[in-house]
Design an enzyme around this catalytic site. Structure first.
Site, PDB file in Angstrom:
ATOM      1  N   MET A  70       0.853  -1.195   0.000  1.00  0.00           N
ATOM      2  CA  MET A  70       0.000   0.000   0.000  1.00  0.00           C
ATOM      3  C   MET A  70       0.890   1.247   0.000  1.00  0.00           C
ATOM      4  SD  MET A  70      -3.439  -0.922   2.063  1.00  0.00           S
ATOM      5  CE  MET A  70      -2.845  -0.645   3.710  1.00  0.00           C
ATOM      6  N   HIS A 126       9.394  -3.713   3.184  1.00  0.00           N
ATOM      7  CA  HIS A 126       8.969  -3.914   1.788  1.00  0.00           C
ATOM      8  C   HIS A 126      10.174  -4.184   0.889  1.00  0.00           C
ATOM      9  CE1 HIS A 126       5.645  -1.092   3.198  1.00  0.00           C
ATOM     10  NE2 HIS A 126       4.968  -2.141   2.787  1.00  0.00           N
ATOM     11  N   ASP A 150       2.537  -9.263   9.291  1.00  0.00           N
ATOM     12  CA  ASP A 150       1.080  -9.388   9.155  1.00  0.00           C
ATOM     13  C   ASP A 150       0.748 -10.879   9.109  1.00  0.00           C
ATOM     14  OD1 ASP A 150       0.499  -6.533   8.932  1.00  0.00           O
ATOM     15  OD2 ASP A 150       1.642  -6.675   7.080  1.00  0.00           O
ATOM     16  N   GLN A 158      -2.641 -12.051   8.041  1.00  0.00           N
ATOM     17  CA  GLN A 158      -2.820 -11.790   6.602  1.00  0.00           C
ATOM     18  C   GLN A 158      -2.191 -12.914   5.767  1.00  0.00           C
ATOM     19  OE1 GLN A 158      -2.703  -7.842   4.529  1.00  0.00           O
ATOM     20  NE2 GLN A 158      -0.603  -8.412   4.093  1.00  0.00           N
ATOM     21  N   VAL A 208      11.102  -7.387   9.476  1.00  0.00           N
ATOM     22  CA  VAL A 208      12.302  -6.528   9.587  1.00  0.00           C
ATOM     23  C   VAL A 208      12.059  -5.565  10.751  1.00  0.00           C
ATOM     24  CG1 VAL A 208      13.769  -4.846   8.410  1.00  0.00           C
ATOM     25  CG2 VAL A 208      12.759  -6.733   7.120  1.00  0.00           C
ATOM     26  N   SER A 248       6.772  -0.706  10.015  1.00  0.00           N
ATOM     27  CA  SER A 248       5.371  -0.595   9.604  1.00  0.00           C
ATOM     28  C   SER A 248       5.144   0.817   9.093  1.00  0.00           C
ATOM     29  CB  SER A 248       4.457  -0.857  10.805  1.00  0.00           C
ATOM     30  OG  SER A 248       3.153  -0.371  10.540  1.00  0.00           O
ATOM     31  N   SER A 249       4.322   0.934   8.053  1.00  0.00           N
ATOM     32  CA  SER A 249       4.022   2.274   7.533  1.00  0.00           C
ATOM     33  C   SER A 249       3.331   3.106   8.611  1.00  0.00           C
ATOM     34  CB  SER A 249       3.135   2.169   6.297  1.00  0.00           C
ATOM     35  OG  SER A 249       3.758   1.325   5.355  1.00  0.00           O
ATOM     36  N   ARG A 250       2.641   2.442   9.546  1.00  0.00           N
ATOM     37  CA  ARG A 250       1.915   3.174  10.585  1.00  0.00           C
ATOM     38  C   ARG A 250       2.832   3.695  11.693  1.00  0.00           C
ATOM     39  NH1 ARG A 250      -2.442  -0.580   9.111  1.00  0.00           N
ATOM     40  NH2 ARG A 250      -4.191   0.705   8.416  1.00  0.00           N
TER      41      ARG A 250
HETATM   42  O1  PAF Z   1      -0.086  -5.711   3.597  1.00  0.00           O
HETATM   43  C1  PAF Z   1      -0.522  -4.801   2.836  1.00  0.00           C
HETATM   44  O2  PAF Z   1       0.145  -3.798   2.564  1.00  0.00           O
HETATM   45  C2  PAF Z   1      -1.915  -4.924   2.258  1.00  0.00           C
HETATM   46  O3  PAF Z   1      -2.778  -5.525   3.159  1.00  0.00           O
HETATM   47  C3  PAF Z   1      -1.936  -5.635   0.895  1.00  0.00           C
HETATM   48  C4  PAF Z   1      -1.481  -7.068   1.008  1.00  0.00           C
HETATM   49  C5  PAF Z   1      -1.044  -4.886  -0.083  1.00  0.00           C
HETATM   50  C6  PAF Z   1      -3.357  -5.645   0.332  1.00  0.00           C
HETATM   51  O4  PAF Z   1      -3.856  -4.355   0.181  1.00  0.00           O
END
Ligand code: PAF
Length: 289
Positions: free
Chosen positions: A30, A37, A150, A153, A176, A185-187
């Site tokens: 995202m 990432h 995640d 997820q 990481v 985390s982006s947050r």
């Molecule tokens: O982990 C994320 O950044 C999001 O949940 C994903 C897998 C890109 C789906 O929008």
């Protein structure tokens, strides 16, 4: 690095690559990219002929009172980070491209999406499953890369792939962390300086839970969770949302620890909800004894 915004163009490129027998690796994101990432990107580059990074802040995985509007967006900065990694293509669709007017299809992932994070984020994992299914159909990867941070997820996406026969290998890469243990985390960008100092309590609590299992031989999950909660709440800015010890495949809560298990937590630091987890393996206990 090709920048692609239209689904049609991405599908045309992927079809051509597949006809040339090229392997495609997909790193779905995202945006607001960080080292976590970039680790996924490097792994995909190592393992595939062609790496696609998707950047799409997916509205269907945010609840009405969540941070969709505030979620950090920095496409220029993201492209600057991806370019030195020699990513082959970046897929950046607009919301109208992914969800045109009248769009109403949704994947219901079932109960696995209603526990842990799903309990406080109703519909979140159905939104994740729906957008990931779309990305798989658009990019047609052989492998897709996700971070262990995640954890739920990754389990949801594994189930999606198995049950809908996507034929995509899901590669889960280690979390990481910063030097103080805070998971990338982006947050994390939402945290004030004071909150940022408090945030490593998540990792401290996870390592404490792990130690109780591995070094102290405690098998009573209720006791371990209680002790972890106590530790979390020694930090005045922290409030535990959940502390759970679950099986790896189905995320079922355990009462008696039988390894391997995942310790999963969600903690609010001020207004920011952070998640983290740690997997405790049988081998760790064997190594200690
Ligand atoms: O982990 C994320 O950044 C999001 O949940 C994903 C897998 C890109 C789906 O929008």
């Amino acid at each position: 690095m090709q920048i692609i915004t239209a689904i049609e163009d991405m599908q045309a490129l992927s079809s051509r690559l597949l006809s040339e027998k090229k392997n495609i690796g997909l790193v779905p994101t995202m945006g607001a990219l960080h080292e976590g990432h970039l680790g996924l990107v490097r792994r995909s580059k190592d393992e595939n002929d062609f790496t696609v990074v998707s950047i799409f802040v997916n509205p269907s995985q945010f609840g009405p009172n969540e941070d969709f509007n505030e979620y950090p967006r920095d496409t220029e900065g993201d492209l600057d980070k991806l370019s030195p990694c020699k990513v082959d293509a970046v897929f950046i669709p607009g919301a109208d491209e992914m969800y045109p007017e009248g769009f109403s299809t949704s994947i219901n992932i079932g109960n696995i999406g209603t526990i842990l994070c799903g309990a406080s984020r109703p519909g979140h994992f159905n939104g994740v499953a729906t957008v990931v299914a779309k990305l798989f159909n658009i990019v047609m990867p052989g492998r897709a890369y996700f971070g262990q941070k995640d954890f739920q997820q990754t389990v949801v996406i594994g189930k999606l792939v198995r049950e809908l026969d996507f034929g995509v290998d899901i590669v889960v890469c280690p979390t990481v962390r910063g030097p103080d243990g805070l998971a990338m985390s982006s947050r994390n960008g939402y945290l004030s300086d004071e909150e940022r100092k408090a945030a490593p309590i998540l990792y401290k609590a996870l390592k404490f839970g792990e130690e109780l299992i591995v070094s102290n031989g405690i098998v009573n999950a209720v006791l371990i969770k209680e002790e972890m909660r106590k530790l979390i709440h020694t930090e005045p800015l922290a409030a535990a949302d959940y502390v759970e010890i679950v099986t790896l495949g189905r995320l079922e809560g355990v009462e008696k620890i039988e390894l391997p298990v995942a310790i999963c937590i969600a903690v609010k630091i001020g207004k920011t909800r952070l998640i983290d987890n740690i997997v405790v393996e049988k081998k760790q206990v064997e190594d200690v004894r």
